[in-house]
Design an enzyme around this catalytic site. Structure first.
Site, PDB file in Angstrom:
ATOM      1  N   VAL A   1      -0.649   9.555   1.277  1.00  0.00           N
ATOM      2  CA  VAL A   1      -1.802   9.126   0.505  1.00  0.00           C
ATOM      3  C   VAL A   1      -2.972   8.898   1.452  1.00  0.00           C
ATOM      4  O   VAL A   1      -2.818   8.294   2.503  1.00  0.00           O
ATOM      5  CB  VAL A   1      -1.482   7.818  -0.253  1.00  0.00           C
ATOM      6  CG1 VAL A   1      -2.687   7.349  -1.016  1.00  0.00           C
ATOM      7  CG2 VAL A   1      -0.329   8.035  -1.192  1.00  0.00           C
ATOM      8  N   CYS A   2      -4.133   9.408   1.069  1.00  0.00           N
ATOM      9  CA  CYS A   2      -5.307   9.254   1.919  1.00  0.00           C
ATOM     10  C   CYS A   2      -6.322   8.397   1.189  1.00  0.00           C
ATOM     11  O   CYS A   2      -7.131   8.902   0.428  1.00  0.00           O
ATOM     12  CB  CYS A   2      -5.892  10.624   2.253  1.00  0.00           C
ATOM     13  SG  CYS A   2      -7.424  10.540   3.153  1.00  0.00           S
TER      14      CYS A   2
END
Lengths: 167, 602
Positions: free
Chosen positions: A88-89
């Site tokens: 996840v960014c």
């Protein structure tokens, strides 16, 4: 006394178990190791991810909460802010100083005030409103911008897959 | 299963080789000589030896560690590969000494190294594990003792060998084991600190500082050892390439430890000198929970210039990384001199207090200060703007139900009932944009260009806005009616004086444009005044008698510039007697237009 990171994680686990936020379940995979968590996130209502239940893994550093944990979806995901391997960014998961996309201000970065609950809620809101400016998955960001129908179709396929419904 | 198969195979092969040798030579010594002279047999024996080492390793692992955790195993594998490549590099330096004993010694070194790594990981795990059993303590202690003795023995051996036989490959082993003994010492100190911490009832705040200094001292010793080793190797043999990677990492770690210590000292210094201890009253007033460790603040806690309170120890470890307040990100080094920094107040307003922050109010990762953040204040920036707005909801509270919301999608959103049905004769005139005109908020020129969101906001909950808008529309209607009446009156006047030539001022040649001019006059004033006169309330203009028309005109006389000019024109022009052709054309055109207007009205 156990380490401060462990105590904090235990406190957060207790908090999450007693007052679980809607649509989110999280806890250690194994109660002997509090530094690896599993989370189940339900897709926010009214979005293309509605109805899906997405499993993710959280890995905490030994100096948590001074450093942010890492989060990775363990199911297939197609989203502008999720790498193709599931990582996840979002800015809340980046320690001040490292900026993979080069656009975040330090005000939205990790700080010890953040918590697992806030991370997961941020991820839910990320699912609802992708930020196509920081494309962790460039294909998804492009599709989100230009071909929303196709994006919704893929999202629905993923939702069905997470639920084990044949497509 | 596979490893079992391989070891079984290897044992079988070895048995076959030995049996074969014994069958051929019948005696012990000749068989040994036969095996050592035959390359295939030696290969089998070597493989068997490695498998024996492997099995021993597994056994020791079982004894000292039990089940390895995944991360431990990953670390071990990662480090092993580096160590093996470096060993191969070392072989190239000492190719003259290459013999089975040499290989055996390197294997043993690798073997012991891997146990050092595992012990390191295991002791680090102490801090993370909720339960530490007695077995764990016994295992770690015995392993550390064993490793320490082995290291010492090999250092002694290398030293003796170098003294008696001169510089040889033993130099490398000596240094390697010296490095390993520092690792053992480091692990032992960490273990001691963790054990003390585990057995104490209250958190031991200074542990982090002790760990930091241990790291620093051990790093320094290692750096000195590596530099000495490289210097000696360069003098005697050649550049020890195999030592460069570990040396680089050691120096880097030392540098990090050094900067950590400096930062930590600065943080401690700052906290002791700049920030006051939080008083019990302040603790009671606040949430009394340290937002960093989520525990109650009964012991030492500090108040930052931004009024946020944290545990001293939590704050110290955070300040080692960053010199900002964890809650509001106020840069404490800059603002500590000036407690009344205005930025501080600004920031505090934006960021909720720690108690509220703990509640479910996640910061939106996609928070855009130009869109979401500014919204609550937008209404103050344009108080009489075209759209009555109420503060937009914070982006994170927004229900995720409108992901497709973009400012231009509004086809499916029904606009509020378009008001132009009440006066079918005229298209809705383009309203001038008058933001400074207070009472009636103007509706926007084109409702279709607004997004669903904006429309919803505009529909709003403010009754007054709607009422004001209706009022505004009524005023317009009144004005239009008045204009029509005026036109009728004018045409009647024209009919009466059909023989009299009329000169019409150029700006009234086209009644439509003059009508626009009339509506552009402040509609509220105009309409209010005509309402005050109590003349016009009906929606549809009826055919009026001449006297009524006169009354209208006289009523409107004071307010409408148009009517006054027209009256004046009529009054002055009735005296004239000679019509010119072009005025005749104008008059006809005007009559035609008025007829059209009346037809449309009906």
């Amino acid at each position: 006394m156990a380490g401060s990171a462990l105590r904090r994680l235990m406190a957060e686990y207790k908090q999450l178990t007693l007052n679980p936020p809607e649509g989110i379940i999280a806890g250690p995979i194994n109660e002997e190791n509090f530094f690896e968590w599993e989370a189940l996130i339900t897709g926010p209502e009214g979005t293309c991810f509605e109805g899906g239940v997405f499993p993710a893994k959280l890995v905490f550093p030994s100096d948590y909460p001074l450093s942010p944990p890492k989060m990775q979806f363990t199911c297939e995901m197609f989203h502008p802010n999720i790498y193709s391997d599931g990582r996840v960014c979002i800015s809340i998961l980046h320690a001040p100083g490292d900026d993979p996309m080069g656009y975040e201000t330090s005000a939205e970065r990790w700080s010890p005030v953040q918590s697992v609950e806030k991370i997961l809620l941020s991820v839910v809101s990320m699912l609802a409103e992708p930020n196509d400016e920081s494309g962790a998955n460039v294909d998804a960001a492009k599709m989100w911008r230009e071909n929303r129908d196709e994006f919704n179709r893929i999202a629905e396929k993923i939702v069905r897959r997470t639920l084990g419904i044949p497509i | 299963m596979r490893s079992l198969g391989i070891s079984m195979l290897s044992v079988t092969l070895t048995t076959v080789v030995i049996a074969n040798a014994y069958y051929q030579k019948k005696q012990f010594y000749p068989s040994v000589v036969y095996i050592t002279k035959s390359n295939p047999s030696m290969a089998v024996i070597y493989i068997q030896a490695f498998i024996c080492v492997w099995i021993t390793g597994k056994l020791m692992r079982k004894i000292f560690f039990g089940q390895l955790r995944t991360t431990e195993f990953e670390h071990l594998m990662e480090r092993s590969w580096y160590a093996i490549t470096e060993t191969c590099l070392a072989f190239t330096v000492f190719r003259d000494d290459f013999n089975p004993k040499f290989v055996a010694l390197f294997t043993l070194l690798l073997f012991l190294k891997s146990f050092h790594w595992l012990a390191e990981d295991r002791v680090d795990y102490m801090e993370r594990s909720p339960v530490i059993s007695w077995l764990f303590h016994i295992r770690v202690l015995s392993l550390l003792l064993l490793l320490g003795f082995m290291d010492l023995y090999f250092i002694q051996h290398a030293y003796q060998s170098t003294i008696t036989k001169g510089a040889s490959v033993q130099l490398v082993f000596g240094f390697e084991y010296a490095i390993l003994i520092t690792v053992v010492a480091n692990i032992a100190i960490k273990y001691g600190l963790h054990s003390v911490d585990l057995n104490s009832e209250t958190p031991w705040d200074n542990k982090a500082v002790f760990l930091l200094y241990t790291e620093l001292v051990m790093g320094l010793i290692k750096v000195i050892l590596y530099i000495a080793f490289v210097a000696i190797m360069v003098r005697i043999y050649t550049l020890p390439l195999f030592a460069f990677r570990p040396m680089y990492y050691t120096i880097r770690n030392f540098k990090k430890a050094f900067s950590d210590v400096i930062l930590s000292r600065r943080a401690i210094h700052n906290m002791n000198t700049l920030y006051p201890d939080a008083t019990p009253d302040e603790l009671r007033a606040a949430d009394n929970v340290c937002i960093i460790c989520r525990e109650e603040m009964t012991t030492a806690s500090k108040k930052l210039p931004c009024n946020h309170i944290f545990h001293t120890s939590c704050l110290r470890s955070w300040f080692q990384r960053q010199q900002t307040c964890p809650t509001c990100r106020l840069n404490i080094l800059n603002s500590s001199t000036n407690n009344n920094d205005p930025r501080q107040d600004q920031r505090r307003r934006v960021v909720p207090p720690p108690g509220a922050a703990a509640a479910a109010n996640p910061p939106n990762p996609f928070y855009n200060p130009y869109l979401a953040g500014a919204n609550p204040f937008q209404i103050f920036n344009q108080p009489n703007g075209p759209q009555p707005q109420h503060p937009a909801p914070q982006a994170n509270q927004q229900p995720p139900a409108h992901p497709n919301h973009t400012p231009n999608i509004s086809e499916n959103a029904a606009p509020p009932q378009a008001p132009n049905q009440t006066f079918p004769a005229f298209a809705f005139p383009p309203f001038p944009f008058l933001p400074f005109m207070a009472p009636p908020p103007m509706p926007p020129t084109n409702l279709r260009s607004l997004s669903a969101e904006e429309l919803r906001r505009m529909e709003g909950n403010e009754m007054e806005n709607v009422e004001a808008r209706i009022q505004c529309l009524r005023n317009i209607q009144v004005m239009l009616d008045a204009a029509i009446v005026m036109m009728q009156q004018y045409s009647a006047a024209a009919a009466i004086s059909s023989q009299i030539p009329i000169r019409i001022p150029s700006n009234t040649v086209q009644p439509n444009s003059s009508l626009h001019n009339a509506t552009r006059v402040n509609p509220s004033n105009e309409a209010n005044s005509s309402r005050q006169n109590g003349v016009l309330t009906s929606n549809t203009p009826e055919p009026l008698t001449n006297s009524d028309k006169e009354a209208y005109v006289s009523n409107l006389n004071g307010e409408s510039s148009l009517s006054s000019t027209m009256n004046n024109e009529i009054g002055t022009e009735s005296d004239r007697s000679s019509p010119s052709p072009e005025e005749e054309v104008r008059r006809r055109r005007l009559q035609k237009f008025l007829q059209n207007e009346q037809n449309e009205q009906q």
